[in-house]
Each structure stands twice: as structure tokens, then as C-alpha cells.
Design a protein around this motif. Structure first.
Motif, short mmCIF file in Angstrom:
data_model
loop_
_atom_site.label_atom_id
_atom_site.label_comp_id
_atom_site.label_asym_id
_atom_site.label_seq_id
_atom_site.Cartn_x
_atom_site.Cartn_y
_atom_site.Cartn_z
N VAL A 160 3.46 3.13 11.15
CA VAL A 160 3.28 2.59 9.79
C VAL A 160 1.80 2.32 9.55
O VAL A 160 1.27 2.62 8.46
CB VAL A 160 4.11 1.31 9.60
N LYS A 161 1.10 1.81 10.56
CA LYS A 161 -0.33 1.52 10.43
C LYS A 161 -1.12 2.80 10.17
O LYS A 161 -2.01 2.83 9.33
CB LYS A 161 -0.83 0.83 11.70
N ARG A 162 -0.77 3.88 10.88
CA ARG A 162 -1.43 5.17 10.68
C ARG A 162 -1.21 5.69 9.26
O ARG A 162 -2.14 6.18 8.61
CB ARG A 162 -0.92 6.19 11.69
N GLU A 163 0.04 5.58 8.77
CA GLU A 163 0.34 6.00 7.39
C GLU A 163 -0.50 5.22 6.39
O GLU A 163 -1.02 5.78 5.43
CB GLU A 163 1.82 5.76 7.08
N LEU A 164 -0.61 3.91 6.63
CA LEU A 164 -1.36 3.03 5.74
C LEU A 164 -2.83 3.40 5.70
O LEU A 164 -3.44 3.49 4.62
CB LEU A 164 -1.18 1.58 6.18
N LYS A 165 -3.43 3.67 6.88
CA LYS A 165 -4.84 4.05 6.93
C LYS A 165 -5.06 5.39 6.24
O LYS A 165 -6.07 5.58 5.56
CB LYS A 165 -5.30 4.13 8.40
N LYS A 166 -4.13 6.32 6.43
CA LYS A 166 -4.24 7.64 5.81
C LYS A 166 -4.20 7.52 4.29
O LYS A 166 -4.96 8.16 3.57
CB LYS A 166 -3.11 8.54 6.29
N LYS A 167 -3.30 6.67 3.78
CA LYS A 167 -3.18 6.48 2.33
C LYS A 167 -4.44 5.81 1.76
O LYS A 167 -4.88 6.14 0.66
CB LYS A 167 -1.95 5.63 2.03
N GLN A 168 -5.01 4.85 2.50
CA GLN A 168 -6.22 4.17 2.04
C GLN A 168 -7.42 5.12 2.02
O GLN A 168 -8.28 5.01 1.16
CB GLN A 168 -6.54 2.95 2.92
N ALA A 169 -7.47 6.03 2.99
CA ALA A 169 -8.59 6.98 3.05
C ALA A 169 -8.54 7.99 1.91
O ALA A 169 -9.58 8.44 1.42
CB ALA A 169 -8.58 7.72 4.39
N ALA A 170 -7.33 8.30 1.46
CA ALA A 170 -7.19 9.31 0.39
C ALA A 170 -7.51 8.74 -0.99
O ALA A 170 -7.78 7.63 -1.21
CB ALA A 170 -5.76 9.84 0.36
N GLY A 230 0.81 -1.21 0.00
CA GLY A 230 0.00 0.00 0.00
C GLY A 230 0.84 1.27 0.00
O GLY A 230 0.51 2.25 -0.66
N LEU A 231 1.95 1.26 0.75
CA LEU A 231 2.81 2.44 0.83
C LEU A 231 3.95 2.38 -0.17
O LEU A 231 4.69 3.36 -0.33
CB LEU A 231 3.38 2.57 2.25
N GLU A 232 4.12 1.24 -0.83
CA GLU A 232 5.15 1.02 -1.84
C GLU A 232 6.56 1.31 -1.33
O GLU A 232 7.36 1.95 -1.99
CB GLU A 232 4.85 1.87 -3.09
N ARG A 233 6.84 0.86 -0.11
CA ARG A 233 8.18 0.96 0.44
C ARG A 233 8.38 -0.13 1.48
O ARG A 233 7.43 -0.82 1.85
CB ARG A 233 8.46 2.34 1.03
N SER A 234 9.61 -0.29 1.93
CA SER A 234 9.92 -1.35 2.88
C SER A 234 10.22 -0.77 4.26
O SER A 234 10.63 0.39 4.39
CB SER A 234 11.10 -2.18 2.38
N PHE A 235 10.03 -1.61 5.29
CA PHE A 235 10.25 -1.22 6.68
C PHE A 235 11.05 -2.30 7.37
O PHE A 235 10.84 -3.49 7.13
CB PHE A 235 8.92 -1.03 7.40
N GLY A 267 -1.28 -12.62 4.58
CA GLY A 267 -1.21 -11.99 3.26
C GLY A 267 -0.33 -10.76 3.20
O GLY A 267 -0.52 -9.92 2.34
N GLY A 268 0.62 -10.63 4.11
CA GLY A 268 1.57 -9.53 4.03
C GLY A 268 1.44 -8.54 5.18
O GLY A 268 0.56 -8.63 6.03
N LEU A 269 2.35 -7.59 5.18
CA LEU A 269 2.45 -6.61 6.27
C LEU A 269 1.21 -5.74 6.37
O LEU A 269 0.71 -5.48 7.47
CB LEU A 269 3.69 -5.73 6.06
N ASP A 270 0.66 -5.29 5.25
CA ASP A 270 -0.49 -4.39 5.27
C ASP A 270 -1.70 -5.04 5.94
O ASP A 270 -2.32 -4.45 6.82
CB ASP A 270 -0.87 -3.96 3.85
N ASN A 271 -2.02 -6.25 5.53
CA ASN A 271 -3.16 -6.96 6.12
C ASN A 271 -2.94 -7.22 7.61
O ASN A 271 -3.87 -7.11 8.41
CB ASN A 271 -3.41 -8.29 5.40
N TRP A 272 -1.71 -7.58 7.98
CA TRP A 272 -1.40 -7.87 9.38
C TRP A 272 -1.61 -6.61 10.25
O TRP A 272 -2.24 -6.68 11.30
CB TRP A 272 0.02 -8.38 9.53
N LEU A 273 -1.09 -5.48 9.79
CA LEU A 273 -1.21 -4.26 10.58
C LEU A 273 -2.66 -3.81 10.73
O LEU A 273 -3.07 -3.36 11.81
CB LEU A 273 -0.39 -3.13 9.93
N LEU A 274 -3.44 -3.94 9.68
CA LEU A 274 -4.83 -3.50 9.75
C LEU A 274 -5.66 -4.40 10.66
O LEU A 274 -6.62 -3.93 11.27
CB LEU A 274 -5.44 -3.45 8.34
N LYS A 275 -5.31 -5.69 10.78
CA LYS A 275 -6.06 -6.62 11.62
C LYS A 275 -5.66 -6.59 13.09
O LYS A 275 -6.45 -6.93 13.96
CB LYS A 275 -5.89 -8.06 11.12
#
Length: 94
Positions: A84-94, A42-47, A63-71
Motif C-alpha cells: 500500500v505504501k508503494r502504491e501511495l508513493k507512486k500516486k504522489q509521484a505522478a 491519497g488512493l481513495e479506497r479502503s484497506f 493524521g490517518g493511514l497515508d501519513n502513518w505509512l509514509l513516516k
């Protein structure tokens, strides 16, 4: 550096060594922590995270880092993972 998984919150456990004569002495069980780089689609970068091998298998199973963080609840995650989770939610909302 503390021995805590940044994604699952898994930390050290306390138990006993038990000898043949049934003498008990305190001991510590440490989680198997690995330094890994996980890719966020979702963020197209690595952590970089310090993750237990059990946590790494759980992330792959979900199914990957994004799904894990959101759950996962914020209480289990480290401060870096919550960021990272906050960044991901912000990007999904936009």
C-alpha cells in the motif's frame, strides 16, 4: 495467523506469572489486535488490516493511514502495508 500488528510490528511478549509463594511460571502477553478497515485519502479506497489498539491510536494521532505509512520504516510494516505504501508513493509521484 500470527499475533503481530501489521502497522506497528507489535507482537507477543513473554513474562512470568508470580504466585504468592513467589513461584514463577512462563506466560505470554498478547497484543490487543482488531480487524479494522482504514481509509486512504491519497488512493481513495479502503484497506483491511489487523492492527493493535495502540497502533490504531498512533495512526489517528499522525493524521490517518497515508501519513502513518509514509513516516514508518518498511521493516516495521507487514508485506501488505508495504505494498500500500508503494502504491501511495507512486500516486504522489505522478
Amino acid at each position: 495467523m500470527s499475533r503481530i500488528c501489521e502497522l506497528t510490528g507489535k507482537s507477543r511478549q513473554v513474562g512470568c506469572n508470580v504466585s504468592h509463594a513467589n513461584n514463577k511460571t512462563k506466560r505470554v502477553y498478547l497484543p490487543n489486535l482488531q480487524n479494522v478497515t482504514l481509509m486512504s485519502e491519497g488512493l481513495e479506497r479502503s484497506f483491511k488490516f489487523r492492527v493493535s489498539t495502540h497502533g490504531l491510536r498512533s495512526v489517528e494521532h499522525n493524521g490517518g493511514l497515508d501519513n502513518w505509512l509514509l513516516k514508518t520504516a518498511d521493516a516495521k510494516l507487514s508485506a501488505r502495508a508495504v505494498k500500500v505504501k508503494r502504491e501511495l508513493k507512486k500516486k504522489q509521484a505522478a
